[in-house]
Scaffold this motif. Structure first.
Motif, PDB file in Angstrom:
ATOM      1  N   GLU A  11       0.702  -1.334   0.012  1.00 49.42           N
ATOM      2  CA  GLU A  11      -0.091  -0.045  -0.126  1.00 49.42           C
ATOM      3  C   GLU A  11       0.762   1.281  -0.005  1.00 49.42           C
ATOM      4  N   ARG A  12       1.935   1.054   0.039  1.00 53.26           N
ATOM      5  CA  ARG A  12       3.018   2.312   0.136  1.00 53.26           C
ATOM      6  C   ARG A  12       3.940   2.554  -1.098  1.00 53.26           C
ATOM      7  N   VAL A  13       4.449   3.694  -0.979  1.00 52.05           N
ATOM      8  CA  VAL A  13       5.533   4.280  -2.020  1.00 52.05           C
ATOM      9  C   VAL A  13       6.697   3.611  -1.154  1.00 52.05           C
ATOM     10  N   ALA A  14       7.584   2.846  -2.011  1.00 54.06           N
ATOM     11  CA  ALA A  14       8.824   2.339  -1.626  1.00 54.06           C
ATOM     12  C   ALA A  14       9.845   2.976  -1.896  1.00 54.06           C
ATOM     13  N   TRP A  15       9.715   3.485  -3.128  1.00 56.27           N
ATOM     14  CA  TRP A  15      10.918   4.244  -3.694  1.00 56.27           C
ATOM     15  C   TRP A  15      10.491   5.158  -4.830  1.00 56.27           C
ATOM     16  N   ALA A  16      11.444   6.308  -4.954  1.00 57.46           N
ATOM     17  CA  ALA A  16      11.101   6.954  -6.171  1.00 57.46           C
ATOM     18  C   ALA A  16      12.479   7.601  -6.522  1.00 57.46           C
ATOM     19  N   GLY A  17      12.812   7.931  -7.832  1.00 55.22           N
ATOM     20  CA  GLY A  17      13.984   8.313  -8.376  1.00 55.22           C
ATOM     21  C   GLY A  17      14.433   8.081  -9.771  1.00 55.22           C
ATOM     22  N   PRO A  18      15.331   8.146 -10.327  1.00 52.13           N
ATOM     23  CA  PRO A  18      15.523   8.052 -11.866  1.00 52.13           C
ATOM     24  C   PRO A  18      15.002   6.668 -12.489  1.00 52.13           C
ATOM     25  N   SER A  19      14.670   6.516 -13.593  1.00 52.80           N
ATOM     26  CA  SER A  19      14.109   5.243 -13.894  1.00 52.80           C
ATOM     27  C   SER A  19      15.082   4.445 -14.392  1.00 52.80           C
ATOM     28  N   HIS A  20      16.329   4.615 -14.641  1.00 49.45           N
ATOM     29  CA  HIS A  20      17.343   3.780 -14.775  1.00 49.45           C
ATOM     30  C   HIS A  20      17.759   2.910 -13.729  1.00 49.45           C
ATOM     31  N   ARG A  21      17.450   3.553 -12.503  1.00 50.37           N
ATOM     32  CA  ARG A  21      17.932   3.104 -11.111  1.00 50.37           C
ATOM     33  C   ARG A  21      16.796   2.312 -10.509  1.00 50.37           C
ATOM     34  N   ALA A  22      15.682   2.253 -11.099  1.00 43.28           N
ATOM     35  CA  ALA A  22      14.509   1.575 -10.226  1.00 43.28           C
ATOM     36  C   ALA A  22      14.827   0.065  -9.817  1.00 43.28           C
ATOM     37  N   PRO A  23      14.841  -0.282  -8.694  1.00 43.68           N
ATOM     38  CA  PRO A  23      14.834  -1.354  -8.013  1.00 43.68           C
ATOM     39  C   PRO A  23      13.863  -2.415  -8.600  1.00 43.68           C
ATOM     40  N   ALA A  24      14.099  -3.765  -8.501  1.00 48.20           N
ATOM     41  CA  ALA A  24      13.153  -4.930  -8.951  1.00 48.20           C
ATOM     42  C   ALA A  24      11.880  -4.832  -8.300  1.00 48.20           C
ATOM     43  N   ALA A  25      11.044  -5.112  -9.011  1.00 51.00           N
ATOM     44  CA  ALA A  25       9.601  -5.010  -8.595  1.00 51.00           C
ATOM     45  C   ALA A  25       8.824  -6.361  -9.205  1.00 51.00           C
ATOM     46  N   ASP A  26       7.686  -6.937  -8.751  1.00 54.21           N
ATOM     47  CA  ASP A  26       7.075  -8.292  -9.252  1.00 54.21           C
ATOM     48  C   ASP A  26       6.323  -7.893 -10.655  1.00 54.21           C
ATOM     49  N   THR A  27       5.865  -6.550 -10.821  1.00 56.41           N
ATOM     50  CA  THR A  27       5.549  -6.155 -12.083  1.00 56.41           C
ATOM     51  C   THR A  27       6.092  -4.777 -12.280  1.00 56.41           C
ATOM     52  N   ARG A  28       6.178  -4.599 -13.804  1.00 59.10           N
ATOM     53  CA  ARG A  28       6.787  -3.199 -14.125  1.00 59.10           C
ATOM     54  C   ARG A  28       5.496  -2.667 -15.349  1.00 59.10           C
ATOM     55  N   VAL A  29       5.303  -1.339 -15.158  1.00 62.39           N
ATOM     56  CA  VAL A  29       4.528  -0.685 -16.032  1.00 62.39           C
ATOM     57  C   VAL A  29       5.199   0.307 -16.727  1.00 62.39           C
ATOM     58  N   ASP A  30       5.313   0.433 -18.008  1.00 62.02           N
ATOM     59  CA  ASP A  30       6.172   1.607 -18.634  1.00 62.02           C
ATOM     60  C   ASP A  30       5.087   2.769 -19.065  1.00 62.02           C
ATOM     61  N   ALA A  31       5.368   3.747 -18.442  1.00 63.14           N
ATOM     62  CA  ALA A  31       4.605   5.072 -18.371  1.00 63.14           C
ATOM     63  C   ALA A  31       4.740   5.644 -19.925  1.00 63.14           C
ATOM     64  N   ALA A  32       5.712   5.024 -20.606  1.00 65.09           N
ATOM     65  CA  ALA A  32       5.867   5.548 -21.892  1.00 65.09           C
ATOM     66  C   ALA A  32       6.021   7.378 -22.047  1.00 65.09           C
ATOM     67  N   GLY A  33       6.511   7.931 -21.218  1.00 63.83           N
ATOM     68  CA  GLY A  33       6.712   9.277 -21.360  1.00 63.83           C
ATOM     69  C   GLY A  33       5.612  10.000 -20.744  1.00 63.83           C
ATOM     70  N   ARG A  34       4.808   9.498 -20.251  1.00 66.97           N
ATOM     71  CA  ARG A  34       3.870  10.297 -19.565  1.00 66.97           C
ATOM     72  C   ARG A  34       4.299  11.047 -18.131  1.00 66.97           C
ATOM     73  N   ALA A  35       3.433  11.708 -17.809  1.00 62.83           N
ATOM     74  CA  ALA A  35       3.748  12.415 -16.377  1.00 62.83           C
ATOM     75  C   ALA A  35       2.974  11.708 -15.333  1.00 62.83           C
ATOM     76  N   ALA A  36       3.422  12.006 -14.213  1.00 61.56           N
ATOM     77  CA  ALA A  36       2.671  11.146 -13.202  1.00 61.56           C
ATOM     78  C   ALA A  36       2.807  12.237 -11.717  1.00 61.56           C
ATOM     79  N   VAL A  37       1.771  12.349 -11.099  1.00 63.77           N
ATOM     80  CA  VAL A  37       1.529  13.222 -10.035  1.00 63.77           C
ATOM     81  C   VAL A  37       0.990  12.482  -8.802  1.00 63.77           C
ATOM     82  N   PRO A  38       0.950  13.052  -7.643  1.00 61.26           N
ATOM     83  CA  PRO A  38       0.354  12.404  -6.532  1.00 61.26           C
ATOM     84  C   PRO A  38      -1.281  12.474  -6.578  1.00 61.26           C
ATOM     85  N   GLY A  39      -1.951  11.366  -6.101  1.00 64.64           N
ATOM     86  CA  GLY A  39      -3.432  11.422  -6.141  1.00 64.64           C
ATOM     87  C   GLY A  39      -3.930  12.635  -5.632  1.00 64.64           C
ATOM     88  N   PHE A  40      -5.130  13.035  -6.141  1.00 66.85           N
ATOM     89  CA  PHE A  40      -5.708  14.447  -5.888  1.00 66.85           C
ATOM     90  C   PHE A  40      -6.415  14.156  -4.391  1.00 66.85           C
TER      91      PHE A  40
END
Length: 438
Positions: free
Chosen positions: A86-115
């Motif tokens: 349920e939590r944010v575990a990590w945020a940083g440069p894409s090339h340094r993302a740690p391993a995860a069970d699934t990966r989603v490619d945002a394909a150049g989209r922006a992301a923001v916190p939930g309103f």
């Protein structure tokens, strides 16, 4: 976008006291091209899973944590976020993302916190289409305003009111709202107000007792008697179901002395004050809110220099509700004046059937930028971290390790598009408490 997402659960650490359940808890994860899962249901959220998800390839990530990135929004470019349970575990440069069970490619989209929508009125029945049409057409209209909604709400069944709240919560969720506050205020009897709060609490934990919305017709000749009801038997019935207490402090509703009586009685029962303040005219609402340590003073349209100074020197958040001004053709709040004075500002929808029938936080962001003097960055912060501050929460409104996994992916390369492309459905995906819900 590719990949699938899983994950569920309730809020992470750092939230303010009280229960925490995701708004309109969903029933599963959605893969690309799949229908979005059910966005709202009653009952507790499902237990957290151990599944982690990495969202990579984010063109611009708004973290609202200056320690993580550039400027007040903590911007990260070519970024990634890892949600673990349920939590944010990590945020940083894409090339340094740690391993995860699934990966989603945002394909150049922006992301923001939930309103974070810290002001809405969702427990109601009926609408006021004729009233709005007359107002926009310049025709006189003599219907009862709030009293019209009170009559319809009193007559509605529990099942109908549950369905209405679920509908509007789901509508907001599809537009990126992952936390929402909602109020009573359309019952105005002890039983009806308590019923409204029980219904609201099935859909969100941010529940506000607003028995002091207006004086109902049966007390038209005895407003003091109604204040006595609100601060006595009605409060007794409602306090167990709410976290907050609110009052409409305005000419024609409740004056400063009446508002003080309502708020202090609620505070004595453990409810935290909020105030509908200075919407229609100058008045005591804002300074009363600051004096009593209210979490927020909402509307703040008509302010003296003393009101602004009080907000700047206190801890009360000024919550601005541009949907109300849009729908009533009223004067816009001067957000620039508040921000330049150092006031903490939030943006919310004020979703209600009479004066602001919108659940769209992106729409309110666009209005704030166009008509209230806010920059796109300021408006986005106010709609996320600002709303969280108005609810005294630190677990949401930001993307930082340990925060709740509330993330919105935009179908745009920059968050500025929220104001730049008003009215366009830019929300591509929503994670709430780490779970893909849209």
């Amino acid at each position: 976008m590719s990949g699938t997402e899983t994950g569920s659960g309730t809020a992470g650490p750092g939230g303010s006291p009280g229960r925490r359940r995701p708004l309109g808890a969903g029933t599963g994860a959605a893969g690309p091209g799949d229908p979005a899962p059910s966005a709202a249901r009653n009952g507790p959220a499902p237990a957290a899973s151990a599944t982690s998800t990495a969202v990579t390839g984010i063109a611009v990530l708004v973290t609202n944590d200056p320690a993580l990135g550039e400027g007040p929004l903590g911007l990260l470019r070519d970024a990634a976020v890892v949600l673990d349970g349920e939590r944010v575990a990590w945020a940083g440069p894409s090339h340094r993302a740690p391993a995860a069970d699934t990966r989603v490619d945002a394909a150049g989209r922006a992301a923001v916190p939930g309103f974070v929508d810290s002001h809405s009125h969702l427990v109601f029945d009926g609408d006021r289409t004729e009233e709005f049409n007359a107002r926009m057409s310049g025709r006189p209209y003599a219907a009862g305003g709030i009293r019209t909604t009170v009559a319809a709400t009193r007559a509605a069944t529990d099942e109908r009111l549950h369905a209405n709240v679920a509908r509007y919560v789901a509508e907001a969720l599809r537009q990126g709202t992952t936390v929402i506050e909602t109020k009573s205020g359309y019952g105005l009897t002890a039983d009806q107000e308590a019923r409204a709060l029980r219904i609201a609490a099935a859909h969100t934990d941010e529940v506000t007792f607003l028995g002091a919305h207006i004086v109902p017709p049966e007390y038209a000749d005895d407003p003091a008697g109604y204040v006595g009801l609100v601060t006595g038997p009605m409060l007794d019935a409602c306090a167990p179901h709410a976290r907050w207490i609110d009052v409409f402090c305005e000419r024609g509703a409740f004056d400063g002395d009446q508002a003080r009586a309502v708020l202090t009685a609620g505070a004595a029962r453990g409810l935290v004050p909020r105030v509908h303040a200075n919407q229609l005219s100058y008045g005591p609402g804002v300074r009363l809110a600051v004096e009593l340590g209210a979490a927020s003073a909402d509307h703040c349209t008509h302010l003296t220099d003393e009101d602004v100074d009080a907000l700047a020197q206190g801890e009360t958040v000024a919550t601005l509700l541009p949907g109300a001004e849009f729908s009533t053709r009223a004067a816009w709040p001067d957000a620039r004046r508040l921000l330049d004075a150092g006031v903490t500002v939030a943006l919310s929808t004020d979703c209600n059937p009479g004066s602001s029938f919108t659940s769209s936080m992106p729409f309110c962001i666009a209005l704030a930028v166009r008509d209230m003097g806010m920059t796109p960055d300021e408006a986005l912060w106010a709609a996320t971290a600002g709303g969280a501050a108005a609810l005294r929460r630190t677990d949401t409104g930001r993307i930082t390790p340990g925060a709740r996994g509330d993330l919105v992916l935009l179908d745009a390369p920059s968050p500025v598009h929220l104001a730049y492309r008003p009215g366009v459905p830019l929300v591509s995906a929503v994670w709430r408490s780490g779970e893909r819900v849209h």
